[in-house]
Motif scaffolding. Structure first.
Motif, mmCIF file in Angstrom:
data_model
loop_
_atom_site.group_PDB
_atom_site.id
_atom_site.type_symbol
_atom_site.label_atom_id
_atom_site.label_comp_id
_atom_site.label_asym_id
_atom_site.label_seq_id
_atom_site.Cartn_x
_atom_site.Cartn_y
_atom_site.Cartn_z
ATOM 1 N N GLY A 1 0.827 -1.196 0.000
ATOM 2 C CA GLY A 1 0.000 0.000 0.000
ATOM 3 C C GLY A 1 0.862 1.247 0.000
ATOM 4 N N ALA A 2 0.634 2.109 -0.965
ATOM 5 C CA ALA A 2 1.448 3.323 -1.068
ATOM 6 C C ALA A 2 1.264 4.209 0.163
ATOM 7 N N LEU A 3 2.354 4.856 0.584
ATOM 8 C CA LEU A 3 2.317 5.739 1.747
ATOM 9 C C LEU A 3 2.051 7.173 1.316
ATOM 10 N N LEU A 4 1.259 7.865 2.109
ATOM 11 C CA LEU A 4 1.014 9.284 1.877
ATOM 12 C C LEU A 4 2.149 10.112 2.471
ATOM 13 N N GLU A 5 2.219 11.366 2.080
ATOM 14 C CA GLU A 5 3.287 12.227 2.577
ATOM 15 C C GLU A 5 3.250 12.319 4.101
ATOM 16 N N GLY A 6 2.060 12.346 4.658
ATOM 17 C CA GLY A 6 1.930 12.390 6.112
ATOM 18 C C GLY A 6 2.450 11.137 6.776
ATOM 19 N N ASP A 7 2.272 9.975 6.106
ATOM 20 C CA ASP A 7 2.792 8.715 6.639
ATOM 21 C C ASP A 7 4.316 8.743 6.695
ATOM 22 N N VAL A 8 4.925 9.298 5.646
ATOM 23 C CA VAL A 8 6.382 9.374 5.590
ATOM 24 C C VAL A 8 6.908 10.264 6.712
ATOM 25 N N ARG A 9 6.278 11.412 6.932
ATOM 26 C CA ARG A 9 6.716 12.301 8.011
ATOM 27 C C ARG A 9 6.566 11.610 9.373
ATOM 28 N N ARG A 10 5.473 10.913 9.552
ATOM 29 C CA ARG A 10 5.237 10.207 10.816
ATOM 30 C C ARG A 10 6.286 9.131 11.052
ATOM 31 N N ALA A 11 6.651 8.409 9.984
ATOM 32 C CA ALA A 11 7.658 7.359 10.116
ATOM 33 C C ALA A 11 9.010 7.956 10.504
ATOM 34 N N ARG A 12 9.386 9.022 9.860
ATOM 35 C CA ARG A 12 10.678 9.650 10.167
ATOM 36 C C ARG A 12 10.703 10.181 11.603
ATOM 37 N N ALA A 13 9.593 10.738 12.027
ATOM 38 C CA ALA A 13 9.523 11.256 13.399
ATOM 39 C C ALA A 13 9.655 10.138 14.425
ATOM 40 N N ALA A 14 9.227 8.925 14.050
ATOM 41 C CA ALA A 14 9.312 7.773 14.952
ATOM 42 C C ALA A 14 10.651 7.060 14.840
ATOM 43 N N GLY A 15 11.554 7.584 14.006
ATOM 44 C CA GLY A 15 12.866 6.959 13.845
ATOM 45 C C GLY A 15 12.843 5.705 12.992
ATOM 46 N N LEU A 16 11.864 5.611 12.111
ATOM 47 C CA LEU A 16 11.736 4.430 11.257
ATOM 48 C C LEU A 16 12.378 4.666 9.893
ATOM 49 N N GLU A 17 12.906 3.602 9.330
ATOM 50 C CA GLU A 17 13.508 3.656 7.996
ATOM 51 C C GLU A 17 12.557 3.020 6.996
ATOM 52 N N LEU A 18 12.245 3.736 5.929
ATOM 53 C CA LEU A 18 11.368 3.233 4.874
ATOM 54 C C LEU A 18 12.197 2.896 3.642
ATOM 55 N N GLY A 19 11.835 1.813 2.981
ATOM 56 C CA GLY A 19 12.590 1.418 1.794
ATOM 57 C C GLY A 19 11.709 0.714 0.783
ATOM 58 N N PRO A 20 12.182 0.648 -0.464
ATOM 59 C CA PRO A 20 11.425 -0.055 -1.510
ATOM 60 C C PRO A 20 11.519 -1.567 -1.310
#
Length: 307
Positions: free
Chosen positions: A260-279
């Protein structure tokens, strides 16, 4: 008949049974003309059966198959425009490669002797040899020669790379792309080496136990897979409510694959939680999506049958 744009394919409620085994189950599918479509699935998913139906090697138990808008069965216009090459090709074992080329070119209106010659040289195939005397890899290479040189409006290549070494496989991929660019047609490419063929694919069809699990363009499918890595509690909170495909843990760190594609808000939330997102590579998505533990499936389907 024209090979410049390729032929479209439509399956309408297609079912194919072999006794009590269902190889395809009420399949509804459209393949866009003029594309390279990856036909992916585990052994027994129905890939070869679908190819056989498109090439009019058999008729479906139920439903309707359309190639370029017509039923291909005993269709004098459509049949010559469909080239279905399976592993090692469908060749005349007791005749030389030269005789095979002469015979096959006579059945294919768009056959290119020039391309055939280039590919025979590329794969170091001796026209005086008989297919029965070739290694598995060389037989596969000859199947590729036939499939590409035919330039059929609908070309179906079913695991044609089996037996080839890595350099020969990549030579095949490059030759396919180069000739497809100059002579567009519809190519259906079945392969289990998804990481190798991914760059070729415009559309993707995933079969699972005779049913269509996914049918969409490759770019959007790639965008749907996201890996989320970080502290276990933070990952669990972030992926809650999402379509989780797989989870791996190492100590206090977790990596979860979600669809499921992430929204821009999801990406900001992940970064704020110290999470790494990848393909997520297409092959990993395929493995997760067709995991029997995830998909289930009735025993009456073609599990473990190479169809």
């Amino acid at each position: 008949m024209t090979a410049t744009t390729g032929w479209g394919v439509e399956l309408q409620g297609v079912t194919q049974r072999y006794g009590d085994v269902t190889a395809l189950d009420d399949v509804a599918l459209t393949i866009r003309p003029g594309t390279i479509t990856g036909l992916l699935g585990r052994n027994g998913s129905g890939k070869s059966t679908m190819g056989s139906l498109l090439a009019a090697f058999r008729r479906p138990t139920a439903g309707r198959v359309l190639v370029d808008g017509e039923d291909p069965w005993e269709n004098e216009r459509v049949v010559p425009g469909v080239c279905f090459v399976r592993e090692s090709g469908d060749v005349l074992d007791d005749y030389t490669l030269k005789d095979n080329v002469a015979y096959l070119s006579g059945a294919r209106p768009h056959f290119s002797h020039e391309l055939a010659g280039e590919l025979l040289e590329l794969f170091e195939l001796d026209l005086k040899r008989k297919p029965s005397k070739l290694s598995r890899g060389k037989r596969s290479a000859f199947g590729i020669v036939v499939g590409l040189a035919s330039r059929a409006p609908l070309t179906i290549l079913d695991e044609v790379h089996l037996g080839l070494d890595a350099p020969s496989r990549y030579a095949f991929y490059d030759a396919l792309l180069a000739d497809y660019a100059e002579h567009p047609r519809t190519v259906v490419l079945s392969s289990h080496l998804i990481d190798e063929v991914e760059r070729l694919l415009e559309d993707v069809v995933v079969l699972d136990r005779g049913r269509v699990l996914i049918a969409q363009d490759a770019e959007s499918l790639r965008a749907e897979g996201v890996s989320v890595t970080g502290p276990t509690a933070a990952v669990a909170d972030f992926v809650a409510g999402r379509d989780v495909l797989a989870t791996q843990r190492l100590g206090g760190t977790t990596q979860t694959t979600v669809r499921g594609a992430l929204l821009e808000g999801d990406v900001r939330r992940a970064r704020a939680a110290g999470l790494e997102l990848g393909p997520v590579p297409l092959q990993d998505l395929f493995v997760h999506l067709t995991d029997p533990a995830r998909t289930g499936g009735a025993a009456t389907h073609a599990q473990g049958v190479d169809r």
